[in-house]
Design a protein around this motif. Structure first.
Motif: not given
Length: 416
Positions: A39-40, A276-279, A350-352
């Motif tokens: 998760e986080t 959020y993240h993105m690669h 991605w969302k956390g």
């Protein structure tokens, strides 16, 4: 299936609590709905932030408040639909961020941050996870000379008062250290040299969980909301229908913690800051060597195992509301003009959610008026950094030992 302690939540905080209780001789079951670190703890920036001795306060400048209120900032956004639920905690957050109150909070907070590297180092060595860790610090990039000078002054203060080490980089020195960054937009940077970085933070949590298993612990799966009080202690049901019992329980469910504890009368005013993240693929002719924070724009880029990871600031929203990654999209456009990022790698952002308390401090200790229930949550942006320290401190409290620092400022019974 009987244990001394049941730890609910297998993120960095929960796994660390399980390990430290295990080291005290307790039989421990670690319980989550999925594998450890998913998760986080999976989606963060991957930094053990020894320099983060001052928590993120509510902004006091009217110019910042104004742009935030109109949702025009990159570093913070909000959902209007969430305001009725979060207005109360945010008002308390604002009050706790007043200068006099904040300085006391920061002093308490710094006492935990000071433990971060040493407590991680012990577990990293025991887990044989040294290959996951890099010890070259990270860069706080600055776009204006005025802000660079202010950052240098603040870094000097943190070094003098808290022993936080850094290097001051001018434009040329930054270009020599990171030649892949576009020239001309930056005037320099603070290089925080103490922090450690991880190219896959979730892998470190997994390594700690594997250490827990090797030492005789057990990882079990199910819904933490099945927790019930019994005459002898506590019980939960696994997804296979088995009953697990323990004399004591630790609630380390991060942003979901109060959803459970409110059933037992403990409902502190927690709110979440989503992120959020993105690669992205790296560019073949340009390389990024360090984790870099574009301080004046509010996003971070890290060279991770799966690509260059862009992580956003804060989105004030209800934890389960639909994903709205416009913040990431806006940051991506700026990052492409500065940093060597190529095509997107992930199919979706991605969302956390980060569990935050109005006074910016985690909640660690016994739950008031609920015998046998303990908690460890509310670490805001620093759950990954503070997990092992939290585990060590909570284990001391639960076994009647004297913790390394004063734990009253972090108690569950304090006024939030």
């Amino acid at each position: 299936m009987k244990y001394d302690v049941l730890v609910l939540g297998a993120g960095m905080v929960g796994v660390s609590c399980a390990l430290h209780l295990q080291a005290k001789g307790k039989s421990v079951a670690l319980f989550d709905r999925q594998e450890a670190g998913q998760e986080t703890s999976f989606g963060n920036a991957g930094i053990i932030q020894r320099e983060a001795v001052r928590p993120y306060g509510f902004p006091r400048a009217l110019s910042v408040i104004g742009t935030a209120a109109t949702n025009r900032r990159l570093d913070v956004r909000y959902h209007a639909s969430a305001l009725p639920r979060v207005a109360g905690p945010l008002l308390r957050y604002f009050n706790h961020s007043a200068p006099a109150a904040y300085e006391k909070i920061a002093a308490d907070y710094a006492s935990m941050i000071a433990m971060s590297i040493d407590t991680h180092a012990d577990l990293i060595k025991a887990a044989q996870a040294e290959s996951l860790v890099e010890k070259q610090g990270w860069l706080m990039l600055m776009r204006s000379q005025k802000n660079l000078e202010a950052a240098f002054a603040e870094a000097d203060t943190l070094q003098r008062e808290h022993g936080v080490n850094h290097r001051k980089l001018n434009q040329q020195q930054l270009a020599e250290l990171e030649p892949g960054i576009a020239k001309g937009q930056l005037v320099g940077a603070v290089h925080w040299t103490d922090p450690w970085t991880l190219r896959s933070p979730g892998d470190l949590v997994k390594a700690y969980a594997e250490l827990f298993n090797r030492r005789g612990g057990e990882m079990l799966f199910g819904d933490a909301l099945t927790l019930e009080k019994t005459a002898a202690g506590w019980q939960v049901r696994t997804r296979d229908g088995e009953t697990v019992t323990a004399a004591e329980v630790v609630i380390a469910l991060g942003p979901w913690t109060t959803k459970l504890t409110e059933r037992f009368g403990f409902a502190p005013p927690m709110f979440v800051k989503r992120g959020y993240h993105m690669h992205y693929a790296a560019l073949p002719d340009r390389k990024l060597n360090h984790w870099v924070l574009d301080e004046e724009r509010g996003y971070l880029i890290a060279p991770m195992k799966n690509g260059l990871r862009l992580t956003t600031g804060a989105e004030l929203a209800l934890i389960d509301s639909p994903s709205t990654p416009k913040q990431l999209i806006d940051c991506e456009a700026i990052a492409r003009d500065l940093l060597p990022i190529g095509d997107r790698v992930d199919p979706e952002p991605w969302k956390g959610a980060r569990p935050c308390m109005p006074d910016m401090k985690p909640v660690i200790g016994a739950v008031p008026d609920v015998p046998g229930m303990w908690c460890a949550f509310g670490h805001g942006h620093q759950g990954f950094t503070l997990g092992p320290a939290t585990g060590e401190l909570l284990a001391a409290l639960m076994t009647g030992e004297k913790p390394q620092i004063d734990m009253q400022p972090f108690s569950a019974g304090r006024r939030f």
